[in-house]
Design a protein around this motif. Structure first.
Motif, PDB file in Angstrom:
ATOM      1  N   PHE A   1      38.401   4.634  37.210  1.00 25.57           N
ATOM      2  CA  PHE A   1      38.920   4.657  38.572  1.00 25.57           C
ATOM      3  C   PHE A   1      39.914   5.796  38.713  1.00 25.57           C
ATOM      4  O   PHE A   1      40.357   6.387  37.723  1.00 25.57           O
ATOM      5  N   ASP A   2      40.243   6.107  39.957  1.00 23.95           N
ATOM      6  CA  ASP A   2      41.304   7.056  40.293  1.00 23.95           C
ATOM      7  C   ASP A   2      42.490   6.237  40.781  1.00 23.95           C
ATOM      8  O   ASP A   2      42.412   5.568  41.811  1.00 23.95           O
ATOM      9  N   GLY A   3      43.571   6.273  40.040  1.00 23.80           N
ATOM     10  CA  GLY A   3      44.724   5.433  40.359  1.00 23.80           C
ATOM     11  C   GLY A   3      45.368   5.723  41.691  1.00 23.80           C
ATOM     12  O   GLY A   3      46.097   4.884  42.228  1.00 23.80           O
ATOM     13  N   THR A   4      45.118   6.894  42.266  1.00 26.39           N
ATOM     14  CA  THR A   4      45.710   7.233  43.556  1.00 26.39           C
ATOM     15  C   THR A   4      44.874   6.730  44.730  1.00 26.39           C
ATOM     16  O   THR A   4      45.308   6.819  45.880  1.00 26.39           O
ATOM     17  N   LYS A   5      43.674   6.218  44.461  1.00 21.94           N
ATOM     18  CA  LYS A   5      42.765   5.866  45.555  1.00 21.94           C
ATOM     19  C   LYS A   5      42.626   4.368  45.798  1.00 21.94           C
ATOM     20  O   LYS A   5      41.876   3.966  46.692  1.00 21.94           O
ATOM     21  N   PHE A   6      43.295   3.549  45.008  1.00 16.83           N
ATOM     22  CA  PHE A   6      43.334   2.129  45.355  1.00 16.83           C
ATOM     23  C   PHE A   6      44.004   1.971  46.717  1.00 16.83           C
ATOM     24  O   PHE A   6      44.836   2.792  47.121  1.00 16.83           O
ATOM     25  N   SER A   7      43.652   0.901  47.406  1.00 12.48           N
ATOM     26  CA  SER A   7      44.340   0.557  48.656  1.00 12.48           C
ATOM     27  C   SER A   7      45.497  -0.378  48.288  1.00 12.48           C
ATOM     28  O   SER A   7      45.294  -1.574  48.078  1.00 12.48           O
ATOM     29  N   TYR A   8      46.689   0.170  48.158  1.00 11.80           N
ATOM     30  CA  TYR A   8      47.833  -0.604  47.690  1.00 11.80           C
ATOM     31  C   TYR A   8      48.383  -1.481  48.810  1.00 11.80           C
ATOM     32  O   TYR A   8      48.671  -1.004  49.903  1.00 11.80           O
ATOM     33  N   ILE A   9      48.518  -2.772  48.518  1.00 11.02           N
ATOM     34  CA  ILE A   9      48.979  -3.741  49.515  1.00 11.02           C
ATOM     35  C   ILE A   9      50.483  -3.962  49.423  1.00 11.02           C
ATOM     36  O   ILE A   9      51.157  -4.175  50.429  1.00 11.02           O
TER      37      ILE A   9
ATOM     38  N   PRO B   1      40.304  -2.494  46.941  1.00 11.00           N
ATOM     39  CA  PRO B   1      39.410  -1.365  46.653  1.00 11.00           C
ATOM     40  C   PRO B   1      39.714  -0.167  47.545  1.00 11.00           C
ATOM     41  O   PRO B   1      40.358  -0.298  48.586  1.00 11.00           O
ATOM     42  N   PRO B   2      39.238   1.008  47.151  1.00 12.93           N
ATOM     43  CA  PRO B   2      39.383   2.173  48.033  1.00 12.93           C
ATOM     44  C   PRO B   2      38.564   1.978  49.309  1.00 12.93           C
ATOM     45  O   PRO B   2      37.593   1.219  49.331  1.00 12.93           O
ATOM     46  N   ASP B   3      38.975   2.672  50.339  1.00 15.80           N
ATOM     47  CA  ASP B   3      38.166   2.816  51.556  1.00 15.80           C
ATOM     48  C   ASP B   3      37.897   1.511  52.294  1.00 15.80           C
ATOM     49  O   ASP B   3      36.865   1.397  52.976  1.00 15.80           O
ATOM     50  N   ILE B   4      38.781   0.519  52.204  1.00 16.61           N
ATOM     51  CA  ILE B   4      38.585  -0.637  53.073  1.00 16.61           C
ATOM     52  C   ILE B   4      39.010  -0.223  54.479  1.00 16.61           C
ATOM     53  O   ILE B   4      39.778   0.725  54.649  1.00 16.61           O
TER      54      ILE B   4
ATOM     55  N   LYS C   1      34.501  -4.139  49.941  1.00 19.39           N
ATOM     56  CA  LYS C   1      35.436  -3.224  50.584  1.00 19.39           C
ATOM     57  C   LYS C   1      35.657  -3.582  52.049  1.00 19.39           C
ATOM     58  O   LYS C   1      35.852  -2.711  52.898  1.00 19.39           O
ATOM     59  N   ASP C   2      35.626  -4.875  52.339  1.00 25.00           N
ATOM     60  CA  ASP C   2      35.790  -5.309  53.727  1.00 25.00           C
ATOM     61  C   ASP C   2      37.118  -6.006  53.980  1.00 25.00           C
ATOM     62  O   ASP C   2      37.355  -6.554  55.043  1.00 25.00           O
ATOM     63  N   GLY C   3      38.005  -6.003  52.968  1.00 25.07           N
ATOM     64  CA  GLY C   3      39.304  -6.643  53.143  1.00 25.07           C
ATOM     65  C   GLY C   3      39.345  -8.088  52.705  1.00 25.07           C
ATOM     66  O   GLY C   3      40.337  -8.780  52.944  1.00 25.07           O
ATOM     67  N   THR C   4      38.277  -8.562  52.030  1.00 25.28           N
ATOM     68  CA  THR C   4      38.251  -9.951  51.579  1.00 25.28           C
ATOM     69  C   THR C   4      38.474 -10.097  50.077  1.00 25.28           C
ATOM     70  O   THR C   4      38.423 -11.211  49.556  1.00 25.28           O
ATOM     71  N   GLU C   5      38.710  -8.977  49.376  1.00 20.14           N
ATOM     72  CA  GLU C   5      39.000  -9.058  47.943  1.00 20.14           C
ATOM     73  C   GLU C   5      40.098  -8.051  47.599  1.00 20.14           C
ATOM     74  O   GLU C   5      40.031  -6.880  47.974  1.00 20.14           O
TER      75      GLU C   5
ATOM     76  N   LEU D   1      43.413  -3.075  56.112  1.00 18.10           N
ATOM     77  CA  LEU D   1      44.459  -2.760  55.144  1.00 18.10           C
ATOM     78  C   LEU D   1      45.823  -2.949  55.801  1.00 18.10           C
ATOM     79  O   LEU D   1      46.740  -3.519  55.194  1.00 18.10           O
ATOM     80  N   ALA D   2      45.957  -2.504  57.038  1.00 24.51           N
ATOM     81  CA  ALA D   2      47.224  -2.675  57.763  1.00 24.51           C
ATOM     82  C   ALA D   2      47.555  -4.151  57.942  1.00 24.51           C
ATOM     83  O   ALA D   2      48.717  -4.574  57.822  1.00 24.51           O
ATOM     84  N   GLN D   3      46.535  -4.967  58.216  1.00 25.12           N
ATOM     85  CA  GLN D   3      46.750  -6.408  58.382  1.00 25.12           C
ATOM     86  C   GLN D   3      47.184  -7.056  57.064  1.00 25.12           C
ATOM     87  O   GLN D   3      48.099  -7.889  57.045  1.00 25.12           O
TER      88      GLN D   3
END
Length: 352
Positions: free
Chosen positions: A117-125, A274-277, A92-96, A282-284
């Motif tokens: 999983f909860d489909g609303t909690k992925f970090s969508y890119i 993943p959630p919570d990165i 969850k560090d932004g490398t996967e 995530l912005a990058q």
């Protein structure tokens, strides 16, 4: 004196914010020399694989520190294996981050077993395009139109229960009376394509039109397949004379349920982390994805492979998923579950 206290307090707040907010240099320091893994929920040679590998060749130029991008195929259960990995196991560090079938993030709505999983909690890119599904028949089949499916059986292949191909086969059977014989258990979509060419099966239901134009363009130019029906919230502009499922379904409850099932087609090629990165990473990643989607070299690469590019930002994909989950009524979800029942139920074991 009071003014000095206020000024001092303001300075302290600004200093704290500066310390807490990573600078561009700090972001570059994090990614410099690292690898970023893209987990691909389908096998090599699939269209999702092609999109991921094309993105990997260009996105790194826009990530601070210019990390190396590495592709890792993780096929299984119609991409469910990969989504579970991304949500529960990946760093969850932004490398996967990864990609897979667009239907999978809404599986929890339908209580599909194994969707952990909860489909609303992925970090969508972001998403690279929109998609329209099609049902095709091989040229040697007796099935030439969708109406033929009302009284002729078409043998189709899928990767297994819960997969998009299996679910839409079930929808067409239940809502419109199509006759299919399903051969499941293929590990990759490439295996299904080969089975179709070898004559082991006669068609596919729910395959993305862009998957065919990308991976099997000769099927179209050589008139090797017949397009029977398309499945999208709107028609594909290249298939104006192929009927759309929404034009054929007149029952209100069925139509609403099918619209729910088709909603993920708006994010045709989603990329999720993943959630919570960390928010800054995530912005990058989102910013790098958006820039890659407009990059001339990326677009030329995609055009060469006949890949459609019609992107959505990560924020737009996130909003779409929240809207799907928040607006789907229990009645609509229940009917959608009934329509896809053949696609998710376990097959009974044969008696020994």
């Amino acid at each position: 004196m009071q003014g000095k206290k206020i000024a001092g307090f303001t300075l302290a707040v600004l200093m704290a914010a500066a310390i807490a907010s990573p600078s561009p240099a700090q972001a570059a320091d994090f990614y410099a020399g690292k690898q970023v893994k893209i987990i691909i929920g389908l096998g090599a040679g699939s269209t999702y694989d092609a999109y991921a590998r094309t993105l990997a060749r260009h996105m790194g130029r826009y990530v601070p520190g210019k990390p190396e991008f590495l592709n890792v195929n993780m096929p299984g259960a119609g991409s469910l294996k990969a989504y579970n990995y991304i949500y529960n196991v990946a760093k969850k560090d932004g490398t996967e981050f990864g990609t897979g079938h667009r239907f999978v993030p809404i599986m929890p709505l339908f209580k599909i077993k194994g969707a952990n999983f909860d489909g609303t909690k992925f970090s969508y890119i972001g998403s690279a395009n929109k998609e329209v599904g099609v049902t095709i028949a091989w040229h040697s089949s007796d099935v030439k139109t969708f109406n033929d499916l009302k009284h002729k059986v078409l043998v189709v292949g899928t990767t297994g229960r819960g997969a998009q191909l299996t679910n839409f086969t079930s929808v067409l059977k239940t809502a419109l009376g199509a006759k299919f014989k399903v051969v499941s258990g293929y590990k990759t979509t490439r295996e299904i394509d080969l089975a179709l060419e070898r004559g082991e099966i006669q068609g596919r239901a729910g395959v993305s039109y862009n998957s065919i134009t990308n991976a099997q363009p000769d099927w179209i130019t050589g008139k090797k397949v017949t397009f029977l029906i398309q499945m999208g919230l709107s028609k594909h502009p290249e298939l104006p004379n192929v009927p759309n499922i929404l034009d054929m379904v007149t029952e209100k409850t069925d139509r609403e349920a099918i619209e729910l099932l088709l909603a993920p087609s708006e994010m045709g090629r989603p990329f999720v982390a993943p959630p919570d990165i960390p928010a800054d990473r995530l912005a990058q990643l989102r910013g790098a994805f958006d820039k890659a989607m407009k990059d001339a070299a990326f677009l030329a690469d995609a055009k060469k492979q006949q890949m459609e590019i019609n992107p959505m930002t990560g924020g737009e994909v996130e909003a779409l998923m929240k809207r799907i989950y928040s607006t789907a009524s229990p009645e609509t979800v229940a009917r959608a579950m009934a329509l896809t029942a053949d696609g998710v139920k376990k097959k009974k074991k044969k008696k020994q």
